[in-house]
Design a protein around this motif. Structure first.
Motif, mmCIF file in Angstrom:
data_model
loop_
_atom_site.group_PDB
_atom_site.id
_atom_site.type_symbol
_atom_site.label_atom_id
_atom_site.label_comp_id
_atom_site.label_asym_id
_atom_site.label_seq_id
_atom_site.Cartn_x
_atom_site.Cartn_y
_atom_site.Cartn_z
ATOM 1 N N LYS A 91 5.626 -12.546 29.870
ATOM 2 C CA LYS A 91 6.523 -12.205 31.088
ATOM 3 C C LYS A 91 5.892 -10.911 31.599
ATOM 4 O O LYS A 91 5.688 -9.720 30.981
ATOM 5 C CB LYS A 91 7.976 -11.802 30.633
ATOM 6 N N SER A 119 18.933 -5.464 39.212
ATOM 7 C CA SER A 119 18.813 -5.167 37.778
ATOM 8 C C SER A 119 17.700 -6.229 37.430
ATOM 9 O O SER A 119 17.453 -7.312 37.726
ATOM 10 C CB SER A 119 20.320 -5.872 37.236
ATOM 11 N N GLY A 120 17.106 -5.621 36.431
ATOM 12 C CA GLY A 120 15.852 -6.485 35.867
ATOM 13 C C GLY A 120 14.356 -6.431 36.832
ATOM 14 O O GLY A 120 13.644 -7.076 36.577
ATOM 15 N N LYS A 164 12.727 -1.183 36.778
ATOM 16 C CA LYS A 164 12.664 0.466 37.162
ATOM 17 C C LYS A 164 12.633 0.853 35.721
ATOM 18 O O LYS A 164 11.723 2.067 35.590
ATOM 19 C CB LYS A 164 14.052 0.640 37.618
ATOM 20 N N SER A 165 13.367 0.641 34.952
ATOM 21 C CA SER A 165 13.258 1.210 33.538
ATOM 22 C C SER A 165 11.860 1.001 32.933
ATOM 23 O O SER A 165 11.341 2.056 32.320
ATOM 24 C CB SER A 165 14.294 0.687 32.518
ATOM 25 N N THR A 166 11.233 -0.008 32.997
ATOM 26 C CA THR A 166 9.885 -0.160 32.568
ATOM 27 C C THR A 166 9.204 0.732 33.103
ATOM 28 O O THR A 166 8.065 1.433 32.374
ATOM 29 C CB THR A 166 9.666 -1.686 32.663
ATOM 30 N N HIS A 174 21.598 2.844 40.420
ATOM 31 C CA HIS A 174 22.330 1.890 41.022
ATOM 32 C C HIS A 174 23.283 2.064 42.070
ATOM 33 O O HIS A 174 23.703 1.305 42.852
ATOM 34 C CB HIS A 174 23.046 0.755 39.939
HETATM 35 N N1 LIG Z 1 11.377 -4.695 25.238
HETATM 36 C C1 LIG Z 1 11.461 -5.758 26.267
HETATM 37 N N2 LIG Z 1 10.642 -6.877 25.754
HETATM 38 C C2 LIG Z 1 10.569 -7.892 26.492
HETATM 39 N N3 LIG Z 1 11.314 -7.924 27.920
HETATM 40 C C3 LIG Z 1 11.819 -6.715 28.182
HETATM 41 C C4 LIG Z 1 11.912 -5.703 27.357
HETATM 42 N N4 LIG Z 1 12.437 -4.636 28.351
HETATM 43 C C5 LIG Z 1 12.603 -5.143 29.525
HETATM 44 N N5 LIG Z 1 11.942 -6.508 29.478
HETATM 45 C C6 LIG Z 1 12.244 -7.333 30.635
HETATM 46 O O1 LIG Z 1 11.391 -6.788 31.607
HETATM 47 C C7 LIG Z 1 12.130 -6.978 33.053
HETATM 48 C C8 LIG Z 1 12.167 -5.560 33.609
HETATM 49 O O2 LIG Z 1 13.191 -4.923 32.828
HETATM 50 P P1 LIG Z 1 13.707 -3.511 33.065
HETATM 51 O O3 LIG Z 1 14.600 -3.013 31.729
HETATM 52 O O4 LIG Z 1 12.581 -2.538 33.335
HETATM 53 O O5 LIG Z 1 14.748 -3.575 34.480
HETATM 54 P P2 LIG Z 1 15.412 -2.580 35.212
HETATM 55 O O6 LIG Z 1 15.025 -2.519 36.443
HETATM 56 O O7 LIG Z 1 15.760 -1.179 34.535
HETATM 57 O O8 LIG Z 1 16.831 -3.234 35.014
HETATM 58 P P3 LIG Z 1 18.304 -2.450 35.084
HETATM 59 O O9 LIG Z 1 18.698 -2.244 36.314
HETATM 60 O O10 LIG Z 1 19.341 -3.659 34.473
HETATM 61 O O11 LIG Z 1 18.320 -1.389 34.031
HETATM 62 C C9 LIG Z 1 13.408 -7.669 32.639
HETATM 63 O O12 LIG Z 1 13.244 -9.048 33.088
HETATM 64 C C10 LIG Z 1 13.592 -7.583 31.066
HETATM 65 O O13 LIG Z 1 14.230 -8.528 30.624
#
Ligand SMILES: Nc1ncnc2c1ncn2[C@@H]1O[C@H](COP(=O)(O)OP(=O)(O)OP(=O)(O)O)[C@@H](O)[C@H]1O
Ligand SMILES: [Mg+2]
Lengths: 259, 483
Positions: free
Chosen positions: A24, A46-47, A50-52, A212
């Motif tokens: 993914k 969400s998803g 951003k965190s990544t 958010h």
């Molecule tokens: N450790 C992990 N292993 C596999 N997939 C992951 C992992 N961490 C995040 N993902 C996937 O990567 C994508 C981005 O996740 P991320 O946590 O960066 O989103 P986000 O923008 O921070 O969301 P939110 O606003 O809900 O915090 C999502 O589809 C998530 O399912």
């Protein structure tokens, strides 16, 4: 992306960043420049990654199995993923605050003292001063000054815990501060305190804040980056993003029609 | 589904209550304890040849029983009447007596039976033995004496009751001072008496009458329960001892050592699995470890007996001396093997329960894996790790088969005279509480004192493990970050 006359030097530079969790793809070909001593907020559904993105910047994903990172990242001129990169120096330079307050199971004092002790070898009076200063900066000092040497960090309220985590981060004196939804677990009063804090820090620090809360983003930030489906859709002055976005999806998101 | 949950919960609770009730109920037989004592009292000729050991005295006093006081007699003896003077002439000589429960007034001289001169009676009924003393006419020129001594197997100092030899009645023809001998102070002795000669068969009961009296004291009551605090477990001796100390000591030593051997391995494995093992490794290792927990302990026990015990004996025999491979060390080592899976599994759960966000916080601050472990993860999981060890302890305390097979079955009270002696304890056989219950339960009198004590021991173990389990469960649940 958008340069103006008032813009400060670029402190974080990202080029062609792809991040995969196994098969993914979480981030797709991200390029961005983050300006020094400004507040940049990261928004998006969400998803969207951003965190990544935030965690990838300061290499907080070593423990994740099957992660693959491509592209080029420069933080204050250094590549955190380079062979032989000085991780400790990176941690000194980049502080991070998380969505869920995460004080360590020890006293408030020990929580805050851990960083300066380790990074600068501070002891005794000097250390005490740094701890007090950090607690003051995080607007927690008045509430804990009587028992911060005895009280366990876990026995604080949620809002206090988050300010403790901010103090802990500040005590290391980072130049760059990454905050991943720092207020999402907090009540409005604590949120206001943290926002005020962000305002105070912005003069001397570069801040990247995931949120958010669009009003919050508009209130606190100089720049805003909008992510969707792993792509950086739009990145520019917050005013422009919120009032006159270039992209249709940004328009939909900031006007609350989407996400 | 819900009904099923309630039903199984109900079954569990009812089972626990039933076990507690049953153990408690049967334990009461431990308290119906009667203390036997063995004493010999003899009237002797002063000048005659007699042995100090009264049992060897050819002139040993005949003690006879009144029909009312037959409790102390063997069946055979009940049918042998007290010898007449004629029967006594030319041989045995002095005195005679009778154990009986009642008072002197109830003695029917025609119904006196011969007894061994040993008085073995339950002490806590307050019964007394009467000893009738007289000399046969042949000995009229001799003086007489009363002698007393405990049975070889009886230690009057330990007896939790008072034991007295008293003169109840002197013959009307003599004058003597009152006699009252405290047998705990003076367990053995001999005292001369003015002579009384029975000139007719009727006169046999008109001479001296002594009473051997056991009276319960406050320490009798204490000893009924307090007896379990003694340091000797000897349930089958003629004066059985039911001290739990050596058995619980065995349990304690085995548990302590097994925990010491197992915990470092178990915790290290748990740390590896939760902190740094790739998920492929963990998914594979954890079930295997848990599988180890389900190996029947009898298999582990015989594995230890066939392989580990001979190995230890061969390697250690020369260095420190080890008579048998069945010893504390072997038992604890195999017990540790049993505990490793339990402790590892619970400890791993405890470590994984520490929120990732705490590790993130540590990492963001620049702490290495080791520092994160030492400063954050281990302290945060302290409760759960303690719980893991406590659950291991409870498991070790209750384990029967391994100790039975490998312990060697002898109680061990460790000694600590220097390093060599202290280490030597490891090489000695050991027995613990559960294996003792299992081993002895088949051979006890149903609802006897020994039986009662085995149940009491079982109850002790049950309460001990229950408490440890509850404490462990609570510690395991109360995580620092959830307060
Ligand atoms: N450790 C992990 N292993 C596999 N997939 C992951 C992992 N961490 C995040 N993902 C996937 O990567 C994508 C981005 O996740 P991320 O946590 O960066 O989103 P986000 O923008 O921070 O969301 P939110 O606003 O809900 O915090 C999502 O589809 C998530 O399912
Ligand atoms: Mg996120």
């Amino acid at each position: 992306m958008i340069e103006t006359a008032t813009s400060t030097p670029v402190v974080i530079g990202v080029r062609g960043l792809n991040v995969f969790y196994g098969e993914k793809q979480a981030l797709k070909n991200i390029s961005a420049e983050i300006h020094e001593k400004k507040v940049t907020t990261l928004i998006g559904p969400s998803g969207c990654g951003k965190s990544t993105f935030l965690r990838t910047l300061n290499r907080m994903n070593d423990r994740i199995e099957g992660i693959r990172i491509e592209g080029d990242i420069q933080i204050a001129g250094e590549d955190p993923y380079a062979k032989g990169a000085d991780l400790l120096a990176l941690r000194r330079r980049v502080g991070m605050v998380f969505q869920k307050p995460n004080p360590f199971p020890m006293t408030i004092y020990e929580n805050v003292a851990m960083g300066p002790k380790m990074h600068y070898g501070l002891r005794g009076k000097q250390l005490d001063e740094v701890v007090e200063e950090a607690l003051r900066e995080a607007a927690l000092w008045d509430e804990v000054k009587d028992d911060f040497r005895k009280k366990n960090g876990l026995n604080l309220s949620g809002g206090q815990q988050q300010r403790l985590c901010i103090a802990r981060m500040l005590a290391v004196r980072p130049e760059i501060i990454l905050m991943d939804e720092p207020c999402s677990a907090l009540d409005p009063i604590s949120t206001a305190k943290v926002e005020e804090l962000i305002g105070q820090l912005s003069g001397a620090h570069t801040l990247l804040v995931v949120t958010h809360n669009l009003q919050q983003a508009e209130r606190i930030s100089d720049y805003t980056a909008f992510f969707m489906f792993g792509e950086l859709v739009e990145h520019g002055h917050s005013k422009a993003i919120f009032t006159d976005p270039v992209h249709r999806s940004t328009q939909d998101y900031v006007s609350g029609r989407f996400g | 589904m819900e009904a099923l949950i309630y039903a199984s919960g109900g079954v569990v609770i009812v089972t626990i209550l039933a076990v507690v009730y049953y153990l408690t109920h049967e334990s009461k037989y431990a308290y119906e304890r009667k203390f036997d004592y063995g004493y010999r009292v003899a009237l002797q000729p002063v000048s005659g040849q007699y042995e100090k050991d009264l049992s060897l005295d050819p002139y040993a006093t005949l003690v006879t029983a009144n029909k009312e006081g037959l409790d102390g007699l063997d069946e055979k003896e009940e049918t042998v009447p007290m010898p007449t003077l004629e029967e006594l002439s030319g041989g045995a000589t002095f005195g005679t007596g009778t154990p009986l429960s009642g008072d002197l007034a109830k003695v029917d001289p025609s119904k006196l039976y011969r007894d061994d001169w040993r008085a073995q009676k339950p002490a806590n009924v307050g019964q007394r033995f009467l000893v009738f003393g007289f000399a046969t006419p042949e000995y009229k020129s001799d003086k007489m004496a009363i002698a007393w001594a405990p049975d070889a197997s009886f230690n009057s100092e330990l007896a939790p009751f008072d034991l007295h030899l008293r003169l109840v009645r002197a013959p009307s023809s003599v004058t003597v001072q009152p006699i009252d001998i405290d047998l705990k102070r003076q367990p053995e002795g001999r005292m001369e008496l003015p002579s009384y000669v029975a000139t007719s068969d009727e006169a046999r009961t008109e001479g001296y009458v002594f009473a051997l009296e056991a009276t319960p004291t406050s320490s009798t009551a204490a000893a009924v329960s307090g007896g379990i605090f003694r340091s000797e477990w000897d349930p089958t001796g003629s004066y059985p001892k039911f001290g739990f100390v050596p058995l619980l000591m065995g349990t304690f030593l085995i548990t302590l050592l097994a925990i010491l051997f197992a915990s470092p391995f178990a915790i290290a494995t748990a740390v590896y699995l939760s902190e740094s093992a790739p998920s492929r490794v963990r998914e594979w290792v954890k079930p295997v470890i848990e599988l180890l927990a389900s190996v029947p302990t009898v298999v582990l026990g015989y594995f230890g007996l066939m392989l580990v015990a001979p190995f230890l004996q061969n390697t250690l025999a020369k260095a420190v001396g080890m008579d048998s491979g069945r010893a504390l060390l072997t038992t604890s080592l195999i017990m540790a093997v049993l505990l490793i899976p339990t402790i590892t599994s619970v400890a791993e759960d405890a470590l994984r329960a520490v929120p990732q966000s705490m590790r993130d916080g540590g990492e963001a601050l620049g702490l290495t894996l080791k520092e994160r472990l030492r400063k954050i993860v281990l302290p945060a999981a302290k409760g759960g790790l303690t719980a893991a060890i406590l659950l291991g302890m409870a498991r070790a305390i209750g384990e029967t088969m391994i100790v039975w097979i490998l312990g060697g079955g002898a109680p061990l009270l460790p000694t600590f005279h220097g390093v060599k002696d202290t280490v030597g304890n490891l090489m000695k056989p050991v027995t613990a509480a559960p294996d003792t219950v299992a081993r002895e339960m088949g051979n006890v009198d149903f609802q006897g004192v020994h039986y009662g004590h085995l149940f009491l021991l079982g109850l002790t173990l049950f309460v001990l493990t229950l408490v440890i389990n509850i404490v462990g469960y609570r510690l395991g649940r109360r995580n620092a970050w959830q307060s």
